[in-house]
Design an enzyme around this catalytic site. Structure first.
Site, PDB file in Angstrom:
ATOM      1  N   LYS A 168       0.810  -1.223   0.000  1.00 47.43           N
ATOM      2  CA  LYS A 168       0.000   0.000   0.000  1.00 47.43           C
ATOM      3  C   LYS A 168       0.844   1.275   0.000  1.00 47.43           C
ATOM      4  O   LYS A 168       1.874   1.328   0.677  1.00 47.43           O
ATOM      5  CB  LYS A 168      -0.888   0.005   1.251  1.00 47.43           C
ATOM      6  N   ARG A 197      -2.742  -7.010  14.482  1.00 50.51           N
ATOM      7  CA  ARG A 197      -1.880  -5.977  15.076  1.00 50.51           C
ATOM      8  C   ARG A 197      -2.421  -4.614  14.652  1.00 50.51           C
ATOM      9  O   ARG A 197      -3.349  -4.543  13.852  1.00 50.51           O
ATOM     10  CB  ARG A 197      -0.458  -6.128  14.548  1.00 50.51           C
TER      11      ARG A 197
END
Ligand code: ADP
Length: 454
Positions: free
Chosen positions: A238, A294
């Protein structure tokens, strides 16, 4: 609440976690490698401990050294950030056996979701939509390979079960290339993750990457946040994220949120996490691809658009507190965008550009947040990832206004001494298709050549 938290990470995320701790009145311990001695997270921590030399295997992944640092300093909890030990079941186990709280999910949840082939199976069994694919991992020598592939249908993507960071993937358009692609993906996965097992999925052509931030507590409450659209990617990594997605409406948002909460419940989730989906705009169908157990790099997009501090929520839930709000209480306050600014040269194939930062001007003004660990004089070490800074903007006047704000912020950002991806972001932010919200995971591939000519 904890008294002292050790942050087992570096860079911008260590600084980010430290900020939350400080606001909560919790003391902080930084760990660092010897090349990170001058890092901001070390300067800002109440205490710091050197845990080894530059290579992360000897420092930020050095479990005995990190646990010793926690014991010596009397830290009662460890925040792992992202990357490094954040999804390491052994580390979570060691923390538990030493009586230190691991600020993250249970080791069972990490294990189940860390195995992407198993995660697919669990999600499928729970009724979360998955992409047609192999039932578990597959070997290139499997006599049923051709039959399985035919059933899935080409194009197919070979993916590593222990995958992450876009590594260990191969797209195959025709059966004749399948065996070789599996062998190549296995080798890449083995080198990157120490585990070469791979599985198959149908390759969706140009989907959008849509993900849902989850927050869960130990009392069984699960809330989902408005989606993030992370379709601007290079090599499956990303680069720009935004929330809400320009392709979503309330109805879809409710549906995907429900699926994400179901995914979290399937593994008795009890902290922050992200359920990732691919979205096919034509059919309006979304499919689970993985769950990250996470906090993620792009979490500030959600924080900016909702006004909720996810790191504080993560710390509250780890200390046993109940979530104080429900999914329906979370409001979309506007439109947020994040650009990941890397120390890479976009004019030279995004080659890493380490070095010394001689001069630095950071943007400011309304609706803007910069999460970074760099400062004038900072020397970027060669050992770690190239993320330098995250520039996040929010506008309560919608996407177009957020884009203008980001362009303005990028134009203020100036760094001397190294190359960064900031000019590349400016090009994306002025691209017509991007401005229309006409963005899918093939965007960079499709537009980069044209952008380079400008
Ligand atoms: P990683 O764990 O390496 O990040 P993911 O499974 O999250 O891998 O996928 C990363 C990206 O790769 C996705 O955002 C998407 O762009 C692409 N991708 C993964 N699986 C598929 C698929 N089945 N079809 C099309 N693209 C895919």
């Amino acid at each position: 609440m904890f008294k002292k938290i050790l942050i087992a990470n570096r860079g911008e995320i260590a600084v980010r976690v430290m900020r939350a701790c400080r606001e909560l009145g919790v003391a902080t311990v930084a760990v660092h490698s010897d090349v990170d001695r001058e890092s901001l997270h070390v300067r800002w921590a109440d205490e710091s401990v050197c845990v080894g030399p530059g290579p992360s295997t000897e420092s930020y992944l050095n479990i005995p050294a990190i646990i010793s640092a926690a014991e010596i300093t009397g830290a009662d909890a460890i925040h792992p950030g992202y990357g490094f030990l954040s999804e390491n079941t052994h580390f979570a186990e060691v923390c538990e056996s030493c009586g230190i709280t691991f600020i993250g999910p249970s080791k069972e949840a990490i294990r189940k979701m860390g195995d992407k082939a198993e995660a697919r199976k669990i999600m499928g069994d729970y009724g979360v939509p998955i992409i047609p694919g192999s039932n578990g991992c597959i070997s290139p020598a499997d006599p049923k390979l051709a039959k399985i592939a035919k059933k899935i249908g080409f194009p197919i993507i070979v993916k590593a079960k222990a995958g992450g960071g876009g590594k260990g993937m191969r797209v195959v358009n025709d059966e004749v290339f399948l065996k070789d692609a599996i062998i190549a993906a296995e080798a890449e996965a083995k080198a990157a993750f120490g585990n070469g097992e791979v599985y198959l999925e149908r390759y969706l052509t140009a989907p959008r990457h849509i993900e849902v931030q989850i927050l869960a507590d130990s009392k069984g409450n699960v809330v989902s946040f408005p989606e993030r659209d992370c379709s601007i990617q290079r090599r499956h990594q990303k680069l720009i994220e935004e929330s809400p997605s320009p392709s979503f409406n309330d109805n879809l948002r409710k549906k995907i949120g429900k699926a994400a909460r179901l995914a979290a419940r399937a593994v008795k989730y009890n902290t922050v996490g992200t359920v990732e989906f691919l979205f096919d705009e034509k059919s309006k169908e979304f499919y689970f691809i993985e769950m990250n157990t996470r906090i993620q790099v792009e979490h500030p997009v959600t924080e900016m658009v909702t006004g909720i501090d996810l790191i504080k929520e993560q710390i509250y839930t780890a200390s046993g507190e109940k979530i104080a709000f429900g999914t329906d209480d979370i409001k979309i306050r506007g439109h947020a965008i994040e650009c990941r600014i890397n120390a890479e040269d976009p004019d030279n194939g995004f080659m890493p550009s380490p070095g010394k930062i001689n001069g630095l001007i950071l943007p400011g003004g309304p609706g803007l947040r910069m999460d970074t660990h760099i400062y004038p004089g900072y020397e970027i070490p060669t050992f770690y990832d190239s993320l330098l800074a995250k520039l996040i903007v929010m506008s309560s006047n919608g996407r177009e206004s957020a884009i203008k704000r980001m362009r303005r912020a990028l134009s203020e950002f100036s760094v001397d001494g190294i190359k960064t991806t900031a000019p590349f972001h400016q090009q994306v932010l002025t691209n017509d298709a991007f401005c229309r919200g006409d963005v899918r995971t093939d965007f960079i591939e499709k537009h980069l050549a044209v952008m380079n000519k400008k």
